[in-house]
Enzyme design. Structure first.
Site, PDB file in Angstrom:
ATOM      1  N   SER A  94       1.629 -11.098   0.996  1.00  0.00           N
ATOM      2  CA  SER A  94       1.367 -10.223  -0.586  1.00  0.00           C
ATOM      3  C   SER A  94       2.395  -8.941  -0.460  1.00  0.00           C
ATOM      4  O   SER A  94       2.766  -8.638  -1.522  1.00  0.00           O
ATOM      5  CB  SER A  94      -0.039 -10.111  -0.537  1.00  0.00           C
TER       6      SER A  94
ATOM      7  N   HIS B 112      -4.393   4.528   3.191  1.00  0.00           N
ATOM      8  CA  HIS B 112      -4.180   3.624   3.975  1.00  0.00           C
ATOM      9  C   HIS B 112      -4.413   3.976   5.336  1.00  0.00           C
ATOM     10  O   HIS B 112      -3.628   3.485   6.516  1.00  0.00           O
ATOM     11  CB  HIS B 112      -2.821   2.872   3.953  1.00  0.00           C
TER      12      HIS B 112
END
Length: 301
Positions: free
Chosen positions: A118, A91
């Protein structure tokens, strides 16, 4: 690594890339959280291994290299032992990664509002025992406010922070992450995808990925592999494909693949709030990137 920006949160540290021995052909999957990371790992695995039967959890084939909640030495040893073409998860934005010849850097973007909701669902699905065993503070699985709109504005209006005492998931961080790829999107080493395009035409996007990875596959083979990567098929295989299954991270592995839908933020934001959000995005991204970030290529006028 000295000239790279360091990104560090309670779950990751980009400095861990320093000990990774890069090979020609490596694929680095670098996405903001909840923008389609596991989906892209699945697509890369299908093309590289030319099968939907991996024989082991996806997270072992494609580990999160710079996660501090796992055994870094074991991850590096696993990657060193792999004989197939490697595809690695992170990430970390592109300006925090070693940018080498012979490597393909893949990013997936998503409407930030969908990514935020989400992420909240994912945090709610984290198993308290897994949080404790990873040494994370219990509050990481609890929302900072009971008011969802207040949480939205905390996320939307936070400053960009490459080093964060939490997960580092904010609108500013997400836009910055995608922007590091957007600004180098013409580099042949960079492949930029959008969640909305994957939903609209999965076989077509898998074909795009095959081209980016210089993998030849017939239209029939692409269709066959794409069928294994639909949301419903991946949800059926959640015990193999969800990240963190080896650490029992989730209350329910299938709920990691909660719905895959978009636009639920419409229930949260009224027109005035959408306008306020749009102004905030304009502070973070140039108009062309802002439009693409919220629509992908398939949704642009």
């Amino acid at each position: 690594m000295a000239d790279l920006r360091r990104y560090r949160t309670i779950v990751s540290d980009s400095a861990l890339w320093a000990d990774f021995r890069i090979r020609d052909g490596d694929v680095v999957i670098s996405t903001p959280a909840k923008c389609g990371t596991t989906w892209m790992q699945m697509l890369c695995g299908l093309l590289i291994l030319d099968t939907a039967d991996f024989g082991r959890p996806l997270t072992e084939l494609s580990p999160w290299l710079d996660a501090v909640t796992f055994d870094t030495a074991a991850i590096l040893a696993e990657l060193e032992s792999q004989q197939h073409r490697r595809f690695v998860k992170t990430h970390t934005p592109l300006d925090g990664l070693p940018f080498e010849a012979g490597v393909t850097y893949v990013c997936v973007a998503r409407d930030p509002r969908d990514a935020m909701l989400s992420f909240e669902n994912a945090v709610a699905n984290m198993h308290p025992d897994a949080v404790a065993s990873a040494g994370l503070p219990p509050e990481v699985s609890q929302p900072p406010s009971p008011d969802p709109l207040e949480r939205f504005w905390l996320w939307a209006e936070a400053d960009f922070a490459p080093e964060s005492a939490t997960f580092g998931v904010t609108l500013a961080n997400l836009v910055h992450h995608v922007r590091t790829f957007w600004e180098r999107r013409d580099d042949p080493r960079v492949a930029l995808f959008h969640y909305a395009d994957l939903k609209a035409d999965l076989p077509g996007q898998l074909r795009r990925l095959a081209t980016a990875l210089s993998i030849e596959a017939s239209p029939r083979r692409i269709d066959h592999l794409a069928a294994a990567a639909t949301f419903d098929r991946m949800r059926e295989r959640a015990d193999e494909l969800a990240p963190g299954v080896d650490a029992n991270l989730w209350r329910n592995n299938k709920d990691f693949f909660r719905s895959g839908t978009s636009g639920k933020w419409l229930d949260l934001l009224d027109p005035a709030a959408i306008e306020r959000y749009t102004r905030r995005v304009a502070e973070l991204a140039p108009p062309e990137l802002a439009e693409w970030l919220h629509t992908g290529w398939s949704g642009r006028r």
